[in-house]
Write a protein that holds these residues in place. Structure first.
Motif, PDB file in Angstrom:
ATOM      1  N   ILE A  64      44.571  -2.940  -5.127  1.00 58.47           N
ATOM      2  CA  ILE A  64      45.886  -2.932  -4.457  1.00 58.47           C
ATOM      3  C   ILE A  64      46.964  -2.472  -5.438  1.00 58.47           C
ATOM      4  O   ILE A  64      47.852  -1.689  -5.087  1.00 58.47           O
ATOM      5  CB  ILE A  64      46.240  -4.326  -3.885  1.00 58.47           C
ATOM      6  CG1 ILE A  64      45.239  -4.740  -2.812  1.00 58.47           C
ATOM      7  CG2 ILE A  64      47.661  -4.327  -3.326  1.00 58.47           C
ATOM      8  CD1 ILE A  64      45.463  -6.143  -2.258  1.00 58.47           C
ATOM      9  N   HIS A  65      46.890  -2.955  -6.679  1.00 59.66           N
ATOM     10  CA  HIS A  65      47.884  -2.529  -7.672  1.00 59.66           C
ATOM     11  C   HIS A  65      47.739  -1.037  -7.965  1.00 59.66           C
ATOM     12  O   HIS A  65      48.731  -0.322  -8.107  1.00 59.66           O
ATOM     13  CB  HIS A  65      47.734  -3.345  -8.953  1.00 59.66           C
ATOM     14  CG  HIS A  65      48.178  -4.771  -8.794  1.00 59.66           C
ATOM     15  ND1 HIS A  65      49.504  -5.126  -8.770  1.00 59.66           N
ATOM     16  CD2 HIS A  65      47.484  -5.911  -8.611  1.00 59.66           C
ATOM     17  CE1 HIS A  65      49.596  -6.437  -8.596  1.00 59.66           C
ATOM     18  NE2 HIS A  65      48.387  -6.935  -8.493  1.00 59.66           N
ATOM     19  N   ASN A  87      42.950  -4.468 -10.134  1.00 62.93           N
ATOM     20  CA  ASN A  87      43.039  -4.775  -8.706  1.00 62.93           C
ATOM     21  C   ASN A  87      43.346  -3.469  -7.947  1.00 62.93           C
ATOM     22  O   ASN A  87      44.341  -2.805  -8.237  1.00 62.93           O
ATOM     23  CB  ASN A  87      44.175  -5.803  -8.557  1.00 62.93           C
ATOM     24  CG  ASN A  87      44.340  -6.324  -7.161  1.00 62.93           C
ATOM     25  OD1 ASN A  87      44.195  -5.584  -6.196  1.00 62.93           O
ATOM     26  ND2 ASN A  87      44.683  -7.589  -7.060  1.00 62.93           N
ATOM     27  N   ILE A 104      49.026   0.845   5.323  1.00 61.70           N
ATOM     28  CA  ILE A 104      48.460   0.401   4.048  1.00 61.70           C
ATOM     29  C   ILE A 104      47.759  -0.919   4.307  1.00 61.70           C
ATOM     30  O   ILE A 104      48.226  -1.728   5.123  1.00 61.70           O
ATOM     31  CB  ILE A 104      49.565   0.263   2.975  1.00 61.70           C
ATOM     32  CG1 ILE A 104      48.957   0.120   1.564  1.00 61.70           C
ATOM     33  CG2 ILE A 104      50.498  -0.918   3.274  1.00 61.70           C
ATOM     34  CD1 ILE A 104      49.966   0.349   0.448  1.00 61.70           C
ATOM     35  N   TRP A 105      46.584  -1.126   3.689  1.00 64.50           N
ATOM     36  CA  TRP A 105      45.913  -2.400   3.867  1.00 64.50           C
ATOM     37  C   TRP A 105      44.868  -2.652   2.788  1.00 64.50           C
ATOM     38  O   TRP A 105      44.316  -1.715   2.225  1.00 64.50           O
ATOM     39  CB  TRP A 105      45.309  -2.537   5.262  1.00 64.50           C
ATOM     40  CG  TRP A 105      44.094  -1.716   5.549  1.00 64.50           C
ATOM     41  CD1 TRP A 105      42.793  -2.127   5.582  1.00 64.50           C
ATOM     42  CD2 TRP A 105      44.050  -0.300   5.866  1.00 64.50           C
ATOM     43  NE1 TRP A 105      41.962  -1.074   5.897  1.00 64.50           N
ATOM     44  CE2 TRP A 105      42.688   0.055   6.071  1.00 64.50           C
ATOM     45  CE3 TRP A 105      45.024   0.687   5.995  1.00 64.50           C
ATOM     46  CZ2 TRP A 105      42.299   1.348   6.401  1.00 64.50           C
ATOM     47  CZ3 TRP A 105      44.630   1.987   6.308  1.00 64.50           C
ATOM     48  CH2 TRP A 105      43.283   2.294   6.516  1.00 64.50           C
ATOM     49  N   ALA A 121      49.199   0.804  -5.062  1.00 65.96           N
ATOM     50  CA  ALA A 121      50.664   0.704  -5.074  1.00 65.96           C
ATOM     51  C   ALA A 121      51.256   1.683  -6.083  1.00 65.96           C
ATOM     52  O   ALA A 121      52.265   2.341  -5.817  1.00 65.96           O
ATOM     53  CB  ALA A 121      51.102  -0.727  -5.399  1.00 65.96           C
ATOM     54  N   ARG A 122      50.592   1.813  -7.248  1.00 65.61           N
ATOM     55  CA  ARG A 122      51.110   2.755  -8.247  1.00 65.61           C
ATOM     56  C   ARG A 122      51.046   4.186  -7.738  1.00 65.61           C
ATOM     57  O   ARG A 122      51.947   4.978  -7.974  1.00 65.61           O
ATOM     58  CB  ARG A 122      50.284   2.646  -9.534  1.00 65.61           C
ATOM     59  CG  ARG A 122      50.712   1.459 -10.363  1.00 65.61           C
ATOM     60  CD  ARG A 122      50.263   1.679 -11.798  1.00 65.61           C
ATOM     61  NE  ARG A 122      49.377   0.611 -12.185  1.00 65.61           N
ATOM     62  CZ  ARG A 122      48.649   0.611 -13.296  1.00 65.61           C
ATOM     63  NH1 ARG A 122      48.684   1.658 -14.105  1.00 65.61           N
ATOM     64  NH2 ARG A 122      47.893  -0.407 -13.587  1.00 65.61           N
ATOM     65  N   VAL A 133      51.024   5.222  -4.484  1.00 65.54           N
ATOM     66  CA  VAL A 133      51.983   5.436  -3.393  1.00 65.54           C
ATOM     67  C   VAL A 133      53.411   5.472  -3.942  1.00 65.54           C
ATOM     68  O   VAL A 133      54.239   6.292  -3.528  1.00 65.54           O
ATOM     69  CB  VAL A 133      51.824   4.348  -2.307  1.00 65.54           C
ATOM     70  CG1 VAL A 133      52.914   4.459  -1.257  1.00 65.54           C
ATOM     71  CG2 VAL A 133      50.445   4.458  -1.661  1.00 65.54           C
ATOM     72  N   ALA A 134      53.704   4.582  -4.899  1.00 66.91           N
ATOM     73  CA  ALA A 134      55.059   4.525  -5.465  1.00 66.91           C
ATOM     74  C   ALA A 134      55.412   5.815  -6.185  1.00 66.91           C
ATOM     75  O   ALA A 134      56.587   6.188  -6.257  1.00 66.91           O
ATOM     76  CB  ALA A 134      55.172   3.338  -6.424  1.00 66.91           C
TER      77      ALA A 134
END
Lengths: 330, 330
Positions: free
Chosen positions: A98-99, A96, A177-178, A102-103, A105-106
């Motif tokens: 988004i995941h 995905n 973020i989107w 997220a990884r 950005v994190a």
């Protein structure tokens, strides 16, 4: 409000000549500004530039900004599957985006609030004890800061004070973020794409082009296998430091002192005004940053505002500044 | 298209009585369905329910779905500073809720694609060798899967095949994420809030309420200090397994075989049809899942479509099913 002394009503000539350059492109990265400045270099000669786009330390605490951070503003596009998919039909067997995003950005900060881009801090000077003392003595309304930021204001780069974090250190923030379904209720989709806007504030010596290349390489390295990543540069500007020994800086100090009744202090500002670097590099003109906003004017947020009182005091300070600069001050 | 045999034109009575329950609330979590079923229990008695909301294994490969995953669909709201802030003015000294949310979402899977929620797999049965063999023998168009998912399709829970990941294992996906500036160009904002929609597909024995509580506790535990986190349940449904020994399942097999010319296979479906669990629990009625879609119909995505050929074959199969079920099949 009191009446202002209009030079022409007083029958005196203005103490200085004034040329206006109106920069209306800042928020879109000023794509035409530098070329225009270069093309009109001959007409734009000046002893000093003045920009009113900074804030006072407080309502009765005049200040002159002597440092602005630079900016690199980017957009990340992560592509996973070729099209949007049903999360029941494909969930569990497709990465995905988004995941993946997220990884990425994190992983841009470590647990100490430091930016993880390799080489990001290479050209960042270590603050001297004297610089730290100067920063520590600048006015700072801790209660107002706490009110605005809440518990989120306790975060920051380990080993630095809030004041140092706000102006003397480079930073990185996700500004947006989107991806996927962002409306009300539930939609069981795995989107094909997810996006983030990431900007960095730079301090002097950090070259925007170089920082962007390092950032883009880091983001690509952080992306898990199975997604494609594109990193785009939207906007950039160099940091700047104003020389406090400029004659115009002395005039500015005198003008603030006259109108506010107290000496102004020097401050570092976390924001960026890229035209300052352009004026210095292309026209060889230094800028004095005489701003009259307040820290809680809600810049770039809903309910952005500006106090009329500061507007009038700003006019008075500008008049006094021109008189001092032109040598006609009483 | 060929002409269908209409029972009334043939002068025969329909072989079965039919009642329609039209479920129009599925995508908003069916807030009224269970109460309505309970209130009308007396009128809704039936030997079996039939739902056509699943897919064939392929255009000429009939299949009957015997397992549906359950669903827990949630929304996460992360709040950082009290209001949107300018990232130049506050960047570096405030915990950005987008970063906090990214850390939470990034931590929901480990490096092996397993879901990290404590206790999430507690009631998940270990697949037997026999079950794994059955799943491995189900038709699966690997080329079509690869076309649709691209390189992203190589991701999934370690130790399981793509077919097992798609129907026999529980999953977790971000269906949406948003916060800050999402329009064109650059806006240097640190938003006050960031949001994500996260859904989980459950297998039988996983209780949606229990899974939601574990998920919410995990998200709160993952949230870094300095932000507030709210986790809302938007939608839920239990997984289900259909008993292949039901008389109606034998009728369904015969009907597919008659119309398609090949025996149908049993399949696990990754999606969720929560009304199946409601019909079983409230009305004590089992459901036969006779669907006629195709895996690449783009469910829930732009350009969702349905082949007319399958529509007509579906009508034929339904007629044959009713005849077999009513004992009037030739």
């Amino acid at each position: 409000m009191e009446a202002f002394r209009m030079f022409h009503e007083l029958g005196v000539a203005p103490p200085v000549n004034v040329k206006f350059v109106i920069e209306g492109e800042e928020e879109v990265g000023s794509p035409n500004l530098d070329k225009w400045l270069a093309d009109n270099n001959g007409d734009l000669g000046a002893d000093v530039a003045v920009i009113s786009d900074t804030a006072l330390a407080g309502p009765d605490r005049p200040s002159i900004v002597i440092g602005l951070r630079g900016l690199v503003y980017t957009e990340i596009e992560v592509t996973g599957p070729a099209r949007d998919l049903h999360s029941g039909q494909y969930g569990g067997a497709v990465l995905n985006p988004i995941h993946a995003l997220a990884r990425i950005v994190a992983a841009l900060h470590d647990g100490d609030g430091r930016i993880t881009i390799p080489g990001f801090y290479d050209s960042v000077r270590v603050l001297s004890d004297e610089e730290r003392a100067t920063i520590a003595s600048a006015p700072f309304d801790a209660a107002a800061h706490a009110r605005t930021t809440g518990e989120a204001g306790s975060w920051g780069e380990a080993g630095y004070t809030v004041r140092e974090r706000l102006g003397a250190r480079p930073t990185l923030d996700a500004n947006g973020i989107w991806g996927g379904w962002t409306g009300a209720g539930a939609k069981t989709v795995i989107p094909s794409k997810a996006f983030a806007k990431i900007s960095m504030r730079l301090i002097p010596n950090q070259e925007p082009d170089e920082i962007f290349e390092k950032f883009a390489a880091h983001v690509r390295a952080l992306a898990p296998a199975g997604v494609k990543v594109e990193v785009r540069l939207l906007n950039q500007g160099r940091a700047c430091l104003v020389d406090t020994n400029l004659p115009a800086m002395r005039s500015a100090r005198a003008a603030y002192a006259e109108v506010f009744g107290v000496e102004p202090v020097y401050m570092l500002e976390g924001g960026s005004i890229p035209v300052v670097a352009s004026l210095a590099e292309i026209l060889d003109v230094s800028t004095v940053l005489m701003g009259f906003g307040l820290p809680d004017d809600n810049l770039h947020a809903p309910d952005e505002h500006y106090a009329l009182e500061n507007y009038y005091r700003g006019i008075e300070t500008a008049i006094a500044f021109y008189e001092h600069l032109g040598g006609s001050a009483g």
